[in-house]
Design a protein around this motif. Structure first.
Motif, PDB file in Angstrom:
ATOM      1  N   ASP A  35       0.658  -1.074   0.066  1.00 50.92           N
ATOM      2  CA  ASP A  35       0.021   0.037   0.062  1.00 50.92           C
ATOM      3  C   ASP A  35       0.724   1.303  -0.013  1.00 50.92           C
ATOM      4  OD1 ASP A  35       0.909  -0.527   2.582  1.00 50.92           O
ATOM      5  OD2 ASP A  35      -0.554   0.549   3.520  1.00 50.92           O
ATOM      6  N   MET A  36       2.044   1.429  -0.367  1.00 50.61           N
ATOM      7  CA  MET A  36       2.918   2.630  -0.450  1.00 50.61           C
ATOM      8  C   MET A  36       2.187   3.349  -1.266  1.00 50.61           C
ATOM      9  SD  MET A  36       6.781   0.471  -0.808  1.00 50.61           S
ATOM     10  CE  MET A  36       6.423  -0.445  -2.296  1.00 50.61           C
ATOM     11  N   ALA A  37       1.726   3.127  -2.283  1.00 51.59           N
ATOM     12  CA  ALA A  37       1.137   4.281  -3.213  1.00 51.59           C
ATOM     13  C   ALA A  37      -0.003   4.781  -2.634  1.00 51.59           C
ATOM     14  CB  ALA A  37       0.522   3.621  -4.746  1.00 51.59           C
ATOM     15  N   GLU A  38      -0.596   4.151  -1.711  1.00 49.27           N
ATOM     16  CA  GLU A  38      -1.785   4.771  -0.925  1.00 49.27           C
ATOM     17  C   GLU A  38      -1.265   5.949  -0.007  1.00 49.27           C
ATOM     18  OE1 GLU A  38      -4.399   1.818   0.306  1.00 49.27           O
ATOM     19  OE2 GLU A  38      -3.860   0.793  -1.391  1.00 49.27           O
ATOM     20  N   ALA A  39      -0.099   5.375   0.640  1.00 45.99           N
ATOM     21  CA  ALA A  39       0.547   6.622   1.525  1.00 45.99           C
ATOM     22  C   ALA A  39       1.093   7.802   0.614  1.00 45.99           C
ATOM     23  CB  ALA A  39       1.631   5.658   2.294  1.00 45.99           C
ATOM     24  N   GLY A  40       1.736   7.342  -0.493  1.00 42.87           N
ATOM     25  CA  GLY A  40       2.043   8.478  -1.126  1.00 42.87           C
ATOM     26  C   GLY A  40       0.873   9.302  -1.832  1.00 42.87           C
ATOM     27  N   TYR A  41       0.152   8.992  -2.033  1.00 44.34           N
ATOM     28  CA  TYR A  41      -1.323   9.554  -2.422  1.00 44.34           C
ATOM     29  C   TYR A  41      -1.852  10.405  -1.522  1.00 44.34           C
ATOM     30  CZ  TYR A  41      -5.551  10.438  -4.999  1.00 44.34           C
ATOM     31  OH  TYR A  41      -6.333  11.068  -5.867  1.00 44.34           O
ATOM     32  N   LEU A  42      -2.078   9.865  -0.076  1.00 40.86           N
ATOM     33  CA  LEU A  42      -2.407  10.726   1.167  1.00 40.86           C
ATOM     34  C   LEU A  42      -1.564  11.993   1.341  1.00 40.86           C
ATOM     35  CD1 LEU A  42      -4.853  10.740   2.807  1.00 40.86           C
ATOM     36  CD2 LEU A  42      -3.852   9.160   4.164  1.00 40.86           C
ATOM     37  N   ALA A  43      -0.335  11.478   1.207  1.00 41.78           N
ATOM     38  CA  ALA A  43       0.719  12.535   1.593  1.00 41.78           C
ATOM     39  C   ALA A  43       0.281  13.839   0.668  1.00 41.78           C
ATOM     40  CB  ALA A  43       2.235  11.998   1.670  1.00 41.78           C
ATOM     41  N   MET A  44       0.411  13.519  -0.629  1.00 46.35           N
ATOM     42  CA  MET A  44       0.247  14.754  -1.475  1.00 46.35           C
ATOM     43  C   MET A  44      -1.006  15.184  -1.616  1.00 46.35           C
ATOM     44  SD  MET A  44       1.868  16.169  -4.145  1.00 46.35           S
ATOM     45  CE  MET A  44       3.248  15.288  -4.648  1.00 46.35           C
ATOM     46  N   LYS A  45      -2.052  14.245  -1.318  1.00 43.31           N
ATOM     47  CA  LYS A  45      -3.545  15.046  -1.521  1.00 43.31           C
ATOM     48  C   LYS A  45      -3.716  15.932  -0.192  1.00 43.31           C
ATOM     49  CE  LYS A  45      -8.137  13.442  -0.603  1.00 43.31           C
ATOM     50  NZ  LYS A  45      -8.841  12.243   0.160  1.00 43.31           N
ATOM     51  N   THR A  46      -3.211  15.694   0.821  1.00 50.72           N
ATOM     52  CA  THR A  46      -3.351  16.336   2.065  1.00 50.72           C
ATOM     53  C   THR A  46      -2.402  17.768   2.008  1.00 50.72           C
ATOM     54  OG1 THR A  46      -3.375  14.403   3.443  1.00 50.72           O
ATOM     55  CG2 THR A  46      -3.010  16.476   4.733  1.00 50.72           C
ATOM     56  N   LEU A  47      -1.338  17.524   1.542  1.00 53.06           N
ATOM     57  CA  LEU A  47      -0.682  18.731   0.999  1.00 53.06           C
ATOM     58  C   LEU A  47      -1.406  19.597  -0.040  1.00 53.06           C
ATOM     59  CD1 LEU A  47       2.196  20.268   1.267  1.00 53.06           C
ATOM     60  CD2 LEU A  47       2.738  19.049  -0.671  1.00 53.06           C
ATOM     61  N   ILE A  48      -2.036  19.254  -0.936  1.00 54.16           N
ATOM     62  CA  ILE A  48      -2.834  19.880  -2.055  1.00 54.16           C
ATOM     63  C   ILE A  48      -3.643  20.569  -1.189  1.00 54.16           C
ATOM     64  CG2 ILE A  48      -4.288  19.865  -3.935  1.00 54.16           C
ATOM     65  CD1 ILE A  48      -2.294  17.414  -4.889  1.00 54.16           C
ATOM     66  N   GLY A  49      -4.612  19.941  -0.428  1.00 57.12           N
ATOM     67  CA  GLY A  49      -5.640  20.367   0.445  1.00 57.12           C
ATOM     68  C   GLY A  49      -5.128  21.626   1.223  1.00 57.12           C
ATOM     69  N   MET A  50      -4.045  21.515   1.958  1.00 57.77           N
ATOM     70  CA  MET A  50      -3.506  22.525   2.719  1.00 57.77           C
ATOM     71  C   MET A  50      -3.270  23.747   1.972  1.00 57.77           C
ATOM     72  SD  MET A  50      -0.480  21.227   5.336  1.00 57.77           S
ATOM     73  CE  MET A  50      -0.499  19.572   4.997  1.00 57.77           C
ATOM     74  N   LEU A  51      -2.744  23.651   0.680  1.00 56.01           N
ATOM     75  CA  LEU A  51      -2.306  24.684  -0.055  1.00 56.01           C
ATOM     76  C   LEU A  51      -3.713  25.331  -0.749  1.00 56.01           C
ATOM     77  CD1 LEU A  51       0.818  22.950  -2.024  1.00 56.01           C
ATOM     78  CD2 LEU A  51       0.936  24.778  -0.026  1.00 56.01           C
ATOM     79  N   ARG A  52      -4.579  24.809  -0.523  1.00 57.17           N
ATOM     80  CA  ARG A  52      -5.947  25.365  -1.426  1.00 57.17           C
ATOM     81  C   ARG A  52      -6.621  25.742  -0.359  1.00 57.17           C
ATOM     82  NH1 ARG A  52      -6.748  21.176  -6.377  1.00 57.17           N
ATOM     83  NH2 ARG A  52      -5.142  22.213  -7.685  1.00 57.17           N
ATOM     84  N   GLY A  53      -6.256  25.989   1.053  1.00 60.04           N
ATOM     85  CA  GLY A  53      -7.110  26.597   2.100  1.00 60.04           C
ATOM     86  C   GLY A  53      -7.592  25.710   3.018  1.00 60.04           C
ATOM     87  N   GLU A  54      -7.412  24.386   3.108  1.00 57.03           N
ATOM     88  CA  GLU A  54      -7.960  23.714   3.851  1.00 57.03           C
ATOM     89  C   GLU A  54      -7.164  23.812   5.232  1.00 57.03           C
ATOM     90  OE1 GLU A  54      -8.294  19.401   2.893  1.00 57.03           O
ATOM     91  OE2 GLU A  54      -9.183  20.048   1.101  1.00 57.03           O
ATOM     92  N   VAL A  55      -8.114  23.627   6.246  1.00 53.64           N
ATOM     93  CA  VAL A  55      -7.313  23.678   7.842  1.00 53.64           C
ATOM     94  C   VAL A  55      -6.221  23.004   7.646  1.00 53.64           C
ATOM     95  CG1 VAL A  55      -7.832  23.581  10.307  1.00 53.64           C
ATOM     96  CG2 VAL A  55      -9.788  24.056   8.784  1.00 53.64           C
ATOM     97  N   PRO A  56      -5.027  23.339   8.112  1.00 52.95           N
ATOM     98  CA  PRO A  56      -3.758  22.682   8.203  1.00 52.95           C
ATOM     99  C   PRO A  56      -4.173  21.621   9.484  1.00 52.95           C
ATOM    100  CG  PRO A  56      -3.262  24.967   8.382  1.00 52.95           C
ATOM    101  CD  PRO A  56      -4.877  24.869   8.402  1.00 52.95           C
TER     102      PRO A  56
END
Ligand SMILES: [Zn+2]
Length: 503
Positions: free
Chosen positions: A166-187
């Motif tokens: 499930d390495m890709a899932e961990a990578g996906y979540l790390a990237m998706k969460t970062l993108i969310g932060m950069l688009r204004g979601e609560v850090p």
């Protein structure tokens, strides 16, 4: 919006003698630029997940550097300075272009100049981008997680399964969460509870007790609407203060409480995580033959868990091979033995030629004594270039270097020029034309990851644990710098997860 991303992974077995230089860490050089996309897009690797997340969310990626997370002794300062230095150079040169950074870091890297390669890497990045730029990281579940990693990042995301499918899932979540932060979601908040616990159980997550732990955490994440929670088993073959298991939770709120509750669940079942007691090679071969004689076809896999190059062992140990050769087992094949001298010799004499000389056990004395080859027949040769088919690394290239299949009596042995991690699938065999379905006994050097490919295919799997750097026997290790007390070295360790300090 652009994001800088990359991969700096290494798992350090501090008990392994010597140091690892850049040639050992990155035998094919550092991957940079478009090559990172070419190698990792649509793969099950962390970076495959990161690339997919960026594409799904229409974010452009700037490639940093990428190095596969092999294991071995401490990295040299020069190797670290080169790899981290290249990443920092790119981060500096492209400053102003990207809004965040997403990295794959292993979690158990140590070098001559640092006990904590991950915090060191993050620290060096922070020197370029400052304290406020969002940085997330995906990590291996064998990471020994430190408060510094948490403080220097904005979210740590571990893989959850061992084998790590499930390495890709961990990578996906790390990237998706970062993108969310950069688009204004609560850090998000990140909370860490370091358990005073060394996990020796081989840690497979499809069997107990870790099967239940994995399911419990997945349910907990759903019920409490967490972004992520990981039980890091840690990497016990590391004599560093951070050695041991931990829980990391990433959540919009309530991260500390969640980390404590999950840590309590794990702490309460710590008694089930004591070491397995696997047999020595002679008893293991007896077990394998008994399995082979049961009704039904198929091959038996014997895995030599104590000489797992994926945990920093030399990959040239002879304990199991000597037993197989002594018994002259029919239709037995061993893959692979790392021995550049014998591999080169085989390539010199060519197919059909004979090879004599000492095979294996050239790294240290712990893993056995060299086997004296007398006129071993060279059955086949290969340049050693393959593409993994294991679900863990499907489509990722691997290079074993000059590879040979030798025959000694009934037994065939794959010998390679390069030590490139453990055996993950049938590629080291197939490279030399050996179809493993035509054999009865398949020997590999790996602890758990080989199961991602072999578990569904083998008639049975038998684990052997002779002396070696990745043994599951706790008594073989001597820690001087581990935080104490720590279970199960200190069986009466007292710990209250609910009042543990959070970071
Ligand atoms: Zn791992």
């Amino acid at each position: 919006m652009k994001i800088l991303f990359g991969r700096i992974g290494y798992e350090t077995n501090t008990f392994a003698p010597g140091t690892a230089d850049l040639d050992r860490w990155a035998p094919n050089g550092l991957l940079m630029g478009d090559d990172i996309f070419t190698q990792f897009r649509n793969t099950p690797d962390y970076l495959g997940g990161m690339i997919r997340a960026a594409e799904d969310h229409a974010v452009e990626l700037i490639p940093g550097v990428a190095v596969h997370d092999i294991a071995g002794p401490k990295l040299t300062t020069e190797a670290v300075e080169f790899v981290v230095g290249e990443l920092v150079r790119i981060a500096d040169a492209r400053r102003g272009e990207y809004a965040g950074i997403c990295m794959m870091l292993h979690g158990a890297g140590c070098a001559e100049n640092t006990d904590d390669l991950e915090a060191y890497t993050l620290e060096r990045l922070r020197e370029v981008v400052g304290p406020d730029m969002p940085i997330t990281a995906a990590l291996d579940l064998h990471g020994n997680i430190t408060p510094q990693m948490v403080e220097l990042s904005n979210g740590l995301f571990g893989c959850k399964l061992y084998p790590h499918t499930d390495m890709a899932e961990a990578g996906y979540l790390a990237m998706k969460t970062l993108i969310g932060m950069l688009r204004g979601e609560v850090p998000p908040q990140t909370a860490l509870v370091q358990l005073p616990l060394l996990v020796f159980k081989m840690g497979q997550t499809s069997v107990e007790p870790l099967k239940s732990v994995t399911a419990y955490i997945a349910d907990y994440v759903d019920q409490h609407h967490l972004i992520d929670a990981t039980f890091f088993q840690g990497f016990a073959a590391a004599d560093v203060p951070s050695v041991g298991a931990s829980v990391v939770v990433v959540a919009e709120n309530g991260a500390a409480e969640a980390a404590s509750e999950i840590a309590k669940y794990i702490w309460d079942i710590r008694g089930h995580m004591k070491a397995d007691d696997f047999p020595m090679p002679d008893a293991a071969v007896d077990l394998a033959l008994a399995e082979l004689n049961k009704p039904g076809g198929g091959y038996i896999v014997i895995n030599e868990t104590s000489d797992n190059a994926g945990g920093g062992a030399p990959g040239d140990g002879t304990h199991l091979l000597r037993e197989i050769l002594t018994r002259n087992l029919p239709k037995a094949i061993f893959g692979y033995m790392y021995d550049p001298e014998i591999a080169a010799l085989a390539h010199e004499v060519g197919v059909g030629g004979k090879v004599s000389g000492l095979l294996g056990a050239k790294t240290d004395e712990l893993h056995g004594t060299p086997i004296e080859l007398r006129d071993a027949t060279v059955c086949a040769l290969s340049n050693g270039n393959a593409i993994y088919v294991t679900p863990m690394y499907a489509q990722v290239p691997v290079s074993y270097g000059k590879t040979a299949r030798l025959r000694v009596g009934n037994v065939e042995i794959i010998v390679t020029q390069n030590l490139y991690d453990q055996t993950y699938d049938d590629r080291p065999f197939l490279l030399t034309g050996a179809d493993i379905t035509q054999y009865h006994i398949i020997c590999v050097k790996s602890a758990v990851h080989f199961r991602a490919f072999f578990e569904s295919r083998a008639k049975a799997i038998v684990t052997t644990d002779p002396p070696g750097l990745t043994t599951g026997k706790m008594a073989a290790y001597s820690w001087h710098r581990a935080r104490r007390p720590i279970y199960p070295i200190d069986l009466d360790t007292a710990f209250d997860p609910l009042s543990a300090r959070h970071h």
